[in-house]
Scaffold this motif. Structure first.
Motif, PDB file in Angstrom:
ATOM      1  N   GLY A   1       1.049  -0.676  -0.210  1.00  0.00           N
ATOM      2  CA  GLY A   1      -0.233   0.053   0.166  1.00  0.00           C
ATOM      3  C   GLY A   1       1.095   1.159   0.034  1.00  0.00           C
ATOM      4  O   GLY A   1       0.380   2.177  -1.139  1.00  0.00           O
ATOM      5  N   ALA A   2       1.991   1.042   0.743  1.00  0.00           N
ATOM      6  CA  ALA A   2       2.645   2.746   0.752  1.00  0.00           C
ATOM      7  C   ALA A   2       3.379   2.830  -0.427  1.00  0.00           C
ATOM      8  O   ALA A   2       3.534   3.933  -0.854  1.00  0.00           O
ATOM      9  CB  ALA A   2       4.320   2.248   2.005  1.00  0.00           C
TER      10      ALA A   2
ATOM     11  N   GLN B   1      -7.399   0.136  -6.490  1.00  0.00           N
ATOM     12  CA  GLN B   1      -6.678  -0.632  -6.375  1.00  0.00           C
ATOM     13  C   GLN B   1      -6.294  -0.595  -4.170  1.00  0.00           C
ATOM     14  O   GLN B   1      -5.881  -1.241  -4.100  1.00  0.00           O
ATOM     15  CB  GLN B   1      -5.692  -1.057  -6.540  1.00  0.00           C
ATOM     16  N   THR B   2      -6.450   0.571  -3.605  1.00  0.00           N
ATOM     17  CA  THR B   2      -6.038   0.835  -2.420  1.00  0.00           C
ATOM     18  C   THR B   2      -6.326  -0.643  -1.446  1.00  0.00           C
ATOM     19  O   THR B   2      -5.997  -1.009  -0.648  1.00  0.00           O
ATOM     20  CB  THR B   2      -6.719   1.605  -1.926  1.00  0.00           C
ATOM     21  N   ALA B   3      -7.197  -1.420  -1.519  1.00  0.00           N
ATOM     22  CA  ALA B   3      -7.991  -2.480  -0.876  1.00  0.00           C
ATOM     23  C   ALA B   3      -7.144  -3.105  -0.552  1.00  0.00           C
ATOM     24  O   ALA B   3      -6.918  -4.161  -0.106  1.00  0.00           O
ATOM     25  CB  ALA B   3      -9.362  -2.769  -1.199  1.00  0.00           C
TER      26      ALA B   3
ATOM     27  N   PHE C   1      -3.297  -5.922  -6.984  1.00  0.00           N
ATOM     28  CA  PHE C   1      -2.410  -5.418  -8.555  1.00  0.00           C
ATOM     29  C   PHE C   1      -1.093  -5.225  -9.645  1.00  0.00           C
ATOM     30  O   PHE C   1      -1.002  -5.449 -10.077  1.00  0.00           O
ATOM     31  CB  PHE C   1      -3.290  -3.286  -8.202  1.00  0.00           C
ATOM     32  N   PHE C   2      -0.109  -5.125  -7.987  1.00  0.00           N
ATOM     33  CA  PHE C   2       0.906  -4.847  -8.940  1.00  0.00           C
ATOM     34  C   PHE C   2       1.428  -6.676  -9.764  1.00  0.00           C
ATOM     35  O   PHE C   2       1.943  -6.488 -10.590  1.00  0.00           O
ATOM     36  CB  PHE C   2       1.975  -4.494  -7.611  1.00  0.00           C
TER      37      PHE C   2
ATOM     38  N   MET D   1       9.601  -0.115  -4.098  1.00  0.00           N
ATOM     39  CA  MET D   1      10.083   1.450  -4.090  1.00  0.00           C
ATOM     40  C   MET D   1       9.584   1.585  -5.742  1.00  0.00           C
ATOM     41  O   MET D   1       9.272   1.027  -7.045  1.00  0.00           O
ATOM     42  CB  MET D   1      11.575   1.844  -4.094  1.00  0.00           C
ATOM     43  N   ILE D   2       9.678   2.962  -6.300  1.00  0.00           N
ATOM     44  CA  ILE D   2       9.277   3.761  -7.474  1.00  0.00           C
ATOM     45  C   ILE D   2      10.230   4.516  -8.094  1.00  0.00           C
ATOM     46  O   ILE D   2      10.774   5.409  -7.170  1.00  0.00           O
ATOM     47  CB  ILE D   2       7.823   4.900  -6.848  1.00  0.00           C
TER      48      ILE D   2
END
Length: 347
Positions: free
Chosen positions: A43-44, A71-73, A78-79, A290-291
């Motif tokens: 989630g982070a 997709q926060t749930a 999602f990924f 990470m992004i």
């Protein structure tokens, strides 16, 4: 950007990228191949991804960004549903360093304590070709009386490190917090003062860190300032408005970056905005998604990354100690992942 002009070790470390003579190799992995994947806070990572995904080019990225908002749930699903992990290597050893956003005490007025100015970039410095060196800027009157001062700080050593980082926050005497960002440079090539200390025989390479350099400069009131002038490069600043105090500094995508979730990468290898799985060793091992939201002049290669640690002195200490091995795996949209097996991975 918190312009990772290299981040703190980017500019200070003694690491030199090896020649990239080998052909790039891409390997498609599964999520089961990622050490610690199931236990991460996805989630982070999704929150950090949403910070910049709307600015990514390509219909696939735009579609994924739209889907991600709902997709926060279940961010892990999602990924796993829309991405595939791809390991890209170029023959160079992996290296992870850290960078941070400094905080300095400052004033809008010059005084006995606050004597060292942060300058805006003068118009003549924007012309092509190198302008005045650091020494010439500090010792001449070329900058005075022109209203170029943004603020004054009380520590020339911290000002030097602020220039290396390229951005930071100023704790003003009137209680305000001012954020400053990279506003240009004088066009001279950076020279590492860490390398210079090793060349002079003062330290061994493994002894050099940001704090060691700080202490040496402060303990040598004559030779210390001269050491800083060994680096002719000089960075100018601009005031950054519109970024809330609770958010990170701006990265290369002109959006706030997130402590311990944003990394600087080489965009020749990794598309900015991409999720990247990091497995880092060292004193602070890391297994997290990470992004890729920043860049840096010394961040070169497929397995080279700079981790944004955060803001302030504690973050600076952590960043200054980070110089670790490991591996990074890029999460690509499914079609891009399969295409990368036969094409330029950053294409």
């Amino acid at each position: 950007m918190i312009r990772s002009l290299g981040g703190i070790l980017l500019a200070l470390s003694l690491w030199v990228a090896p020649a990239l003579g080998e052909e790039p190799v891409t390997q498609l992995l599964s999520f089961d191949d990622l050490d610690g994947w199931a236990s991460d806070d996805h989630g982070a990572a999704l929150s950090a991804f949403l910070e910049t995904c709307g600015d990514m080019r390509g219909p696939d990225w735009q579609s994924l960004c739209s889907v991600a908002k709902d997709q926060t749930a279940n961010p892990r699903a999602f990924f796993e549903l829309f991405f595939r992990p791809v390991l890209i290597t170029d023959g160079a050893d992996p290296l992870f360093t850290g960078y941070f956003e400094p905080e300095l005490d400052a004033s809008t007025r010059q005084s006995g304590r606050f004597r060292y100015p942060l300058y805006r970039m003068p118009k003549e410095a924007r012309a092509s070709g190198p302008w005045l060196t650091r020494r010439q800027i500090e010792e001449s009157n070329q900058m005075t009386g022109r209203g170029l001062e943004i603020a004054y700080v009380d520590d020339p050593v911290e000002l030097f490190f602020l220039q290396i980082q390229g951005s930071g926050r100023l704790r003003m005497t009137d209680g305000r917090m001012m954020r400053v960002g990279y506003g240009g440079a004088n066009g001279h090539t950076y020279r590492s003062i860490g390398q210079e200390l090793v060349r002079r025989g003062i330290f061994e390479s493994h002894q050099v860190s940001a704090q060691v350099i700080r202490n040496w400069v402060r303990n040598n009131p004559v030779d210390g300032p001269e050491l800083l002038r060994h680096n002719p490069s000089y960075v100018f600043f601009r005031e950054v408005r519109g970024v809330p105090a609770n958010k990170g500094p701006l990265g290369a995508m002109n959006r706030s970056i997130t402590p311990m979730r944003s990394i600087a990468v080489d965009p020749a290898w990794v598309t900015l905005g991409s999720p990247v799985w990091v497995e880092k060793e060292g004193a602070m091992p890391m297994r997290r998604l990470m992004i890729a939201q920043d860049t840096g002049s010394a961040i070169k290669g497929a397995q080279r990354a700079d981790v944004f640690v955060g803001t302030g002195d504690d973050a600076g200490r952590l960043a200054g100690e980070m110089k670790d091995s490991g591996r990074m795996i890029v999460l690509m949209p499914i079609q891009r992942a399969f295409a990368s097996l036969t094409e330029d991975p950053a294409g």
